[in-house]
Design a protein around this motif. Structure first.
Motif, PDB file in Angstrom:
ATOM      1  N   GLY A  64      70.856  52.023  67.147  1.00 24.39           N
ATOM      2  CA  GLY A  64      69.483  51.618  66.864  1.00 24.39           C
ATOM      3  C   GLY A  64      69.385  50.238  66.240  1.00 24.39           C
ATOM      4  O   GLY A  64      68.393  49.913  65.591  1.00 24.39           O
ATOM      5  N   GLU A 120      73.230  51.650  70.537  1.00 29.41           N
ATOM      6  CA  GLU A 120      73.320  53.106  70.374  1.00 29.41           C
ATOM      7  C   GLU A 120      73.028  53.521  68.934  1.00 29.41           C
ATOM      8  O   GLU A 120      72.523  54.615  68.685  1.00 29.41           O
ATOM      9  CB  GLU A 120      74.715  53.588  70.789  1.00 29.41           C
ATOM     10  N   ARG A 130      76.694  53.149  58.799  1.00 25.14           N
ATOM     11  CA  ARG A 130      76.580  52.508  60.120  1.00 25.14           C
ATOM     12  C   ARG A 130      77.883  51.820  60.502  1.00 25.14           C
ATOM     13  O   ARG A 130      78.256  51.806  61.668  1.00 25.14           O
ATOM     14  CB  ARG A 130      75.414  51.529  60.144  1.00 25.14           C
TER      15      ARG A 130
END
Length: 82
Positions: free
Chosen positions: A57, A55, A71
């Motif tokens: 990436g 989700e 992240r």
């Protein structure tokens, strides 16, 4: 990993606590040369971790050093129940 420019505002922005963030990061780095799906999977479930990584990436074979602090924060959000 060295984390800089992090403050209470960072955690407020993402709606997570500093303990959630640092506990997850510590767990992610707890074993050398391991994939996040393996190290975090023990706590959050391997399939949940893989789904969260995708989700964001990231590859299901992502390693902890590949994530920046933003992240990591998003990963914590995806893995921690509200």
């Amino acid at each position: 990993m060295s984390i800089s420019d992090i403050s209470d505002d960072f955690f407020k922005t993402y709606g997570i606590s500093s303990s959630q963030f640092f506990n997850t990061v510590r767990l992610g780095f707890s074993h050398k040369r391991k994939l996040l799906a393996t190290t975090l999977g023990a706590k959050f479930g391997k399939e949940n971790v893989i789904s969260a990584l995708m989700e964001l990436g990231l590859s299901p074979k992502a390693r902890p050093q590949e994530l920046d602090k933003e992240r990591w924060a998003n990963l914590v959000l995806l893995l921690t129940p509200s």
